[in-house]
Design a protein around this motif. Sequence first.
Motif, PDB file in Angstrom:
ATOM      1  N   ARG A  64      -2.108  37.815 -23.838  1.00 53.82           N
ATOM      2  CA  ARG A  64      -2.358  38.337 -25.183  1.00 53.82           C
ATOM      3  C   ARG A  64      -2.356  37.328 -26.239  1.00 53.82           C
ATOM      4  NH1 ARG A  64       2.226  42.543 -25.809  1.00 53.82           N
ATOM      5  NH2 ARG A  64       1.515  42.586 -27.856  1.00 53.82           N
ATOM      6  N   ALA A  65      -1.748  36.076 -25.780  1.00 53.13           N
ATOM      7  CA  ALA A  65      -1.598  34.909 -26.793  1.00 53.13           C
ATOM      8  C   ALA A  65      -3.052  34.571 -27.352  1.00 53.13           C
ATOM      9  CB  ALA A  65      -0.855  33.950 -26.403  1.00 53.13           C
ATOM     10  N   PHE A  66      -3.145  34.201 -28.316  1.00 52.59           N
ATOM     11  CA  PHE A  66      -4.364  33.685 -29.205  1.00 52.59           C
ATOM     12  C   PHE A  66      -5.071  32.475 -28.212  1.00 52.59           C
ATOM     13  CE2 PHE A  66      -7.092  31.246 -31.890  1.00 52.59           C
ATOM     14  CZ  PHE A  66      -8.056  31.866 -32.071  1.00 52.59           C
ATOM     15  N   GLN A  67      -4.237  31.529 -27.707  1.00 54.80           N
ATOM     16  CA  GLN A  67      -4.685  30.582 -27.020  1.00 54.80           C
ATOM     17  C   GLN A  67      -5.227  30.847 -25.855  1.00 54.80           C
ATOM     18  OE1 GLN A  67      -1.853  30.997 -28.472  1.00 54.80           O
ATOM     19  NE2 GLN A  67      -0.010  30.028 -26.921  1.00 54.80           N
ATOM     20  N   VAL A  68      -5.035  32.185 -25.205  1.00 54.59           N
ATOM     21  CA  VAL A  68      -5.770  32.395 -23.957  1.00 54.59           C
ATOM     22  C   VAL A  68      -6.755  33.490 -24.144  1.00 54.59           C
ATOM     23  CG1 VAL A  68      -5.143  33.521 -21.813  1.00 54.59           C
ATOM     24  CG2 VAL A  68      -3.394  31.925 -22.653  1.00 54.59           C
ATOM     25  N   ALA A  69      -6.237  34.460 -25.112  1.00 54.93           N
ATOM     26  CA  ALA A  69      -6.968  35.448 -25.196  1.00 54.93           C
ATOM     27  C   ALA A  69      -8.587  35.427 -25.904  1.00 54.93           C
ATOM     28  CB  ALA A  69      -6.595  36.699 -26.244  1.00 54.93           C
ATOM     29  N   GLY A  70      -8.344  34.446 -26.984  1.00 52.76           N
ATOM     30  CA  GLY A  70      -9.354  33.955 -27.721  1.00 52.76           C
ATOM     31  C   GLY A  70     -10.526  33.212 -26.606  1.00 52.76           C
ATOM     32  N   PRO A  71     -10.168  32.158 -26.167  1.00 51.10           N
ATOM     33  CA  PRO A  71     -11.119  31.524 -25.269  1.00 51.10           C
ATOM     34  C   PRO A  71     -11.445  32.444 -24.117  1.00 51.10           C
ATOM     35  CG  PRO A  71      -9.351  30.132 -25.720  1.00 51.10           C
ATOM     36  CD  PRO A  71      -8.821  31.486 -26.232  1.00 51.10           C
ATOM     37  N   ARG A  72     -10.885  33.194 -23.694  1.00 50.63           N
ATOM     38  CA  ARG A  72     -11.372  34.141 -22.523  1.00 50.63           C
ATOM     39  C   ARG A  72     -12.341  35.056 -23.192  1.00 50.63           C
ATOM     40  NH1 ARG A  72      -6.648  36.329 -18.820  1.00 50.63           N
ATOM     41  NH2 ARG A  72      -6.564  34.262 -18.242  1.00 50.63           N
ATOM     42  N   LEU A  73     -12.146  35.630 -24.274  1.00 49.86           N
ATOM     43  CA  LEU A  73     -13.159  36.582 -24.648  1.00 49.86           C
ATOM     44  C   LEU A  73     -14.459  35.925 -24.909  1.00 49.86           C
ATOM     45  CD1 LEU A  73     -13.782  39.506 -25.722  1.00 49.86           C
ATOM     46  CD2 LEU A  73     -12.834  38.768 -27.961  1.00 49.86           C
ATOM     47  N   TRP A  74     -13.980  34.642 -25.716  1.00 49.52           N
ATOM     48  CA  TRP A  74     -15.402  33.746 -25.952  1.00 49.52           C
ATOM     49  C   TRP A  74     -16.246  33.579 -24.675  1.00 49.52           C
ATOM     50  CZ3 TRP A  74     -17.999  32.010 -30.074  1.00 49.52           C
ATOM     51  CH2 TRP A  74     -18.602  31.123 -29.940  1.00 49.52           C
ATOM     52  N   ASN A  75     -15.522  33.326 -23.656  1.00 51.87           N
ATOM     53  CA  ASN A  75     -16.311  32.876 -22.401  1.00 51.87           C
ATOM     54  C   ASN A  75     -16.893  34.114 -21.799  1.00 51.87           C
ATOM     55  OD1 ASN A  75     -15.389  30.198 -22.675  1.00 51.87           O
ATOM     56  ND2 ASN A  75     -13.700  30.347 -21.119  1.00 51.87           N
ATOM     57  N   SER A  76     -16.559  35.173 -22.082  1.00 51.50           N
ATOM     58  CA  SER A  76     -17.215  36.593 -21.492  1.00 51.50           C
ATOM     59  C   SER A  76     -18.378  36.898 -22.346  1.00 51.50           C
ATOM     60  CB  SER A  76     -16.251  37.633 -21.581  1.00 51.50           C
ATOM     61  OG  SER A  76     -15.787  38.212 -22.967  1.00 51.50           O
ATOM     62  N   LEU A  77     -18.511  36.265 -23.477  1.00 51.44           N
ATOM     63  CA  LEU A  77     -19.894  36.695 -24.202  1.00 51.44           C
ATOM     64  C   LEU A  77     -21.002  36.167 -23.605  1.00 51.44           C
ATOM     65  CD1 LEU A  77     -18.445  35.969 -27.968  1.00 51.44           C
ATOM     66  CD2 LEU A  77     -18.598  38.286 -26.667  1.00 51.44           C
ATOM     67  N   PRO A  78     -22.053  36.506 -24.069  1.00 47.34           N
ATOM     68  CA  PRO A  78     -23.583  35.991 -23.510  1.00 47.34           C
ATOM     69  C   PRO A  78     -23.773  34.599 -24.006  1.00 47.34           C
ATOM     70  CG  PRO A  78     -23.979  38.279 -24.207  1.00 47.34           C
ATOM     71  CD  PRO A  78     -22.456  38.000 -24.629  1.00 47.34           C
ATOM     72  N   ALA A  79     -24.523  33.930 -22.981  1.00 45.15           N
ATOM     73  CA  ALA A  79     -24.540  32.449 -23.618  1.00 45.15           C
ATOM     74  C   ALA A  79     -25.280  32.302 -24.899  1.00 45.15           C
ATOM     75  CB  ALA A  79     -25.420  31.456 -22.603  1.00 45.15           C
ATOM     76  N   SER A  80     -26.148  33.289 -25.353  1.00 42.13           N
ATOM     77  CA  SER A  80     -26.721  33.138 -26.663  1.00 42.13           C
ATOM     78  C   SER A  80     -25.987  33.305 -27.604  1.00 42.13           C
ATOM     79  CB  SER A  80     -28.043  34.327 -26.391  1.00 42.13           C
ATOM     80  OG  SER A  80     -27.145  35.554 -26.265  1.00 42.13           O
ATOM     81  N   LEU A  81     -24.864  33.898 -27.452  1.00 41.11           N
ATOM     82  CA  LEU A  81     -23.992  34.091 -28.843  1.00 41.11           C
ATOM     83  C   LEU A  81     -23.009  32.853 -28.801  1.00 41.11           C
ATOM     84  CD1 LEU A  81     -22.588  37.999 -28.407  1.00 41.11           C
ATOM     85  CD2 LEU A  81     -23.787  36.678 -30.435  1.00 41.11           C
ATOM     86  N   ARG A  82     -22.984  32.229 -27.853  1.00 38.70           N
ATOM     87  CA  ARG A  82     -21.972  30.850 -27.962  1.00 38.70           C
ATOM     88  C   ARG A  82     -22.764  29.695 -28.283  1.00 38.70           C
ATOM     89  NH1 ARG A  82     -19.875  30.499 -22.425  1.00 38.70           N
ATOM     90  NH2 ARG A  82     -21.275  32.017 -21.487  1.00 38.70           N
ATOM     91  N   GLN A  83     -23.578  29.680 -29.168  1.00 32.85           N
ATOM     92  CA  GLN A  83     -24.417  28.730 -29.677  1.00 32.85           C
ATOM     93  C   GLN A  83     -23.761  28.052 -30.981  1.00 32.85           C
ATOM     94  OE1 GLN A  83     -27.046  27.308 -28.178  1.00 32.85           O
ATOM     95  NE2 GLN A  83     -27.072  29.143 -26.772  1.00 32.85           N
ATOM     96  N   SER A  84     -23.392  26.542 -30.851  1.00 37.49           N
ATOM     97  CA  SER A  84     -22.594  25.820 -31.928  1.00 37.49           C
ATOM     98  C   SER A  84     -23.394  26.075 -33.326  1.00 37.49           C
ATOM     99  CB  SER A  84     -22.254  24.543 -31.423  1.00 37.49           C
ATOM    100  OG  SER A  84     -23.783  23.680 -31.259  1.00 37.49           O
ATOM    101  N   ASP A  85     -24.566  26.221 -33.237  1.00 36.26           N
ATOM    102  CA  ASP A  85     -25.361  26.061 -34.333  1.00 36.26           C
ATOM    103  C   ASP A  85     -25.491  27.398 -35.049  1.00 36.26           C
ATOM    104  OD1 ASP A  85     -26.887  26.981 -32.660  1.00 36.26           O
ATOM    105  OD2 ASP A  85     -28.775  25.875 -33.376  1.00 36.26           O
ATOM    106  N   THR A  86     -24.727  28.512 -34.629  1.00 32.94           N
ATOM    107  CA  THR A  86     -24.798  29.896 -35.283  1.00 32.94           C
ATOM    108  C   THR A  86     -24.093  29.974 -36.405  1.00 32.94           C
ATOM    109  OG1 THR A  86     -25.118  30.713 -33.036  1.00 32.94           O
ATOM    110  CG2 THR A  86     -24.709  32.221 -34.712  1.00 32.94           C
TER     111      THR A  86
END
Length: 674
Positions: free
Chosen positions: A637-659
């Motif tokens: 539940r800590a942000f340093q774990v929950a945030g990156p883990r949720l981010w990795n579960s998103l589609p690759a099209s959402l994880r674009q650095s220029d968005t």
Amino acid sequence: MFDTYETVLRQVADSLAPQHSLRLRTGRLAPWFDADCRAARRGCRRLERRYRRTLDAEHRRLWVDAVRQRFRLYRTKKESYWLSRLEQDGRSLPQLWRSLSSLLGRDSDTTGATGHSADGFAKFFAGKIDDVRTATAGHPTPPVSNTARSTMSTFQPCTQSDVRRIIMSSPAKSCLLDPVPTFIVRETVDVLLPFITSMVNASLSQGSLPVSQKHAIVIPLLKKPGLDATDMANFRPVSNLTFMSKVIERAVARQLNGHLSAEDLLPRNQSAYRKQHSTETALIRVLSDALAAADRQRVTLLGLLDLSAAFDCVDHTLLLQRLEHQHGLTGVVLQWLTSFVTDRTQQVAYDGQLSSVQPLRFGVPQGSVLGPLLFVMYTAELHQVVSSHGLTLHQYADDCQIYLTTLVEDAPAAVGRFSQCLTDVVEWMGSSRLRLNPTKTQVMWMGSKQRLQKIDIGEIQVMSSTVRTVDTARDLGVVIDSGLSMADQVSAICRAAYYQLRQLRTVTRCLTPEATKTTVQAFISCRLDYCNALLYGIADDLLRRLQSVQNAAARLVAGSRRSDHITPVLRRLHWLPVRRRIEFKLALLTHKSLNGSTPRYLSDDCQLVSDVGRRRLRSSDISTCVVPRTHTGFGDRAFQVAGPRLWNSLPASLRQSDTTVGQFKKLLKTHLFS
């Protein structure tokens, strides 16, 4: 056909929604009651007198029709009035609340019932400051170290576009001292802009704030709803300043913030009055540290400190010394700030009366733009005092959160360090002419249930007082429990939301569906969304309780029945379910952290695989975050774990650095709906 006059009244009242009837309290008409409504009421009275004189059926029918038309007119006028009010208020919760309080008949003036007077409040507020000054008089003046790496000696002139942007983005509030209402200034801004710009630049270049702009009207406001209004200690003094003085202050604050940010002069863990910082980011940092400690089989000792009249007790001499030596403000800039804090006067306004004019010898105005920022700079050195003991301090203005983590077997030693740290904090505050209020200071242990059961230390020494540890505490509007389950916060949200729903149910019938949606979002959705990133990973039964609140709000907006399926209603309203709203907030914070748009204490927790020397991995090409290892659900539940883990579960099209943030929010909401 009706038999008696009383029967007619009863039948008409039953058929005309009693909650929409005209409110006439003490002979005062409702604000939407206009000439058309008066004419309709007079016509009904004439027909009523004719009906009383005869029992003719035609008269009875005419009178009933006239009453129905009268109430239809009332309803139309009321709807148009409140719709216009809601459009003016927008999504501002305080303004919406004032409007709806008036509609609900809860806007009665109770100032006269308290027995207070303006001079009485002025004497009371001055007495509180004198008490703090007397209590801290024996402390030595602290040395001011010269730690500024660069200086700021002059202000840059403001352009007309800068001043116009400040005026139009400022709240349209007026003060008793303003010669004209603020809305008139905004409507005629293009005509007045050259003169206002010249006035602002003259003040900045001369290093002086005009005397006419240094007078304040102080309004005593209850600190929290429901407090005893007969006790002056429950009131907070809020300064109302002229609109022009706030325009100049905003111009100064913009340049000061640029200097402080460029030179990194503000404490890392101070989250108040700073761009991209909020109460939510502050609480995420504190609770993430506690959750990470619980994951490592450790406990956290948290202290929530309360200061007595902190803003009002700032010493001007110490403040100006620290601004010069610790923040590098010299020359005209320091001269202007000296003019801002010195030679100020104020009057207390209460119950239609003004107190006598009083000089403001100490403190910074709470209702000003620069006052809170100056207080943050005044207390910046406190972080060094706490870190010297190996503890962590996180501040939001004058709300201080001091904590440390320890093993259960080392709890006694940790308590000793904690008490010694508080002793030095109290000493530093005393030398800064501030005072800690031990009666409102709270201390609690946080961790897993199994670890907390092994700790038998229930009292902590704070100054000369002994403070008992608590199981729950309210911190920046969020109820934290020792077990880190967030169950008490969920209960508080549900309790407040259901109360608001009961109040709104009688109001929304005279509003259009769109206005009802806006109102419910302002009163209910904001409660579900406030700091909801802290609720990621909590128990499913707690989430179901929050979902029930949202379902009730959606049914109120859509006018659906309790037996109707809620999913189509939520989709029609375009509302994400509670679980998805939490994921939306957490993913958005992670996106901002990866792009440097959150405080450093959060952005440092989110790192891409490509940034840590793993460029050969395929995951480094699709913006994958590094996820630390955990051992229990606390760590997940800590942000340093929950945030990156949720981010990795998103589609690759959402994880674009220029968005951009706007694009990411739109794509993320579409993804969560699907």
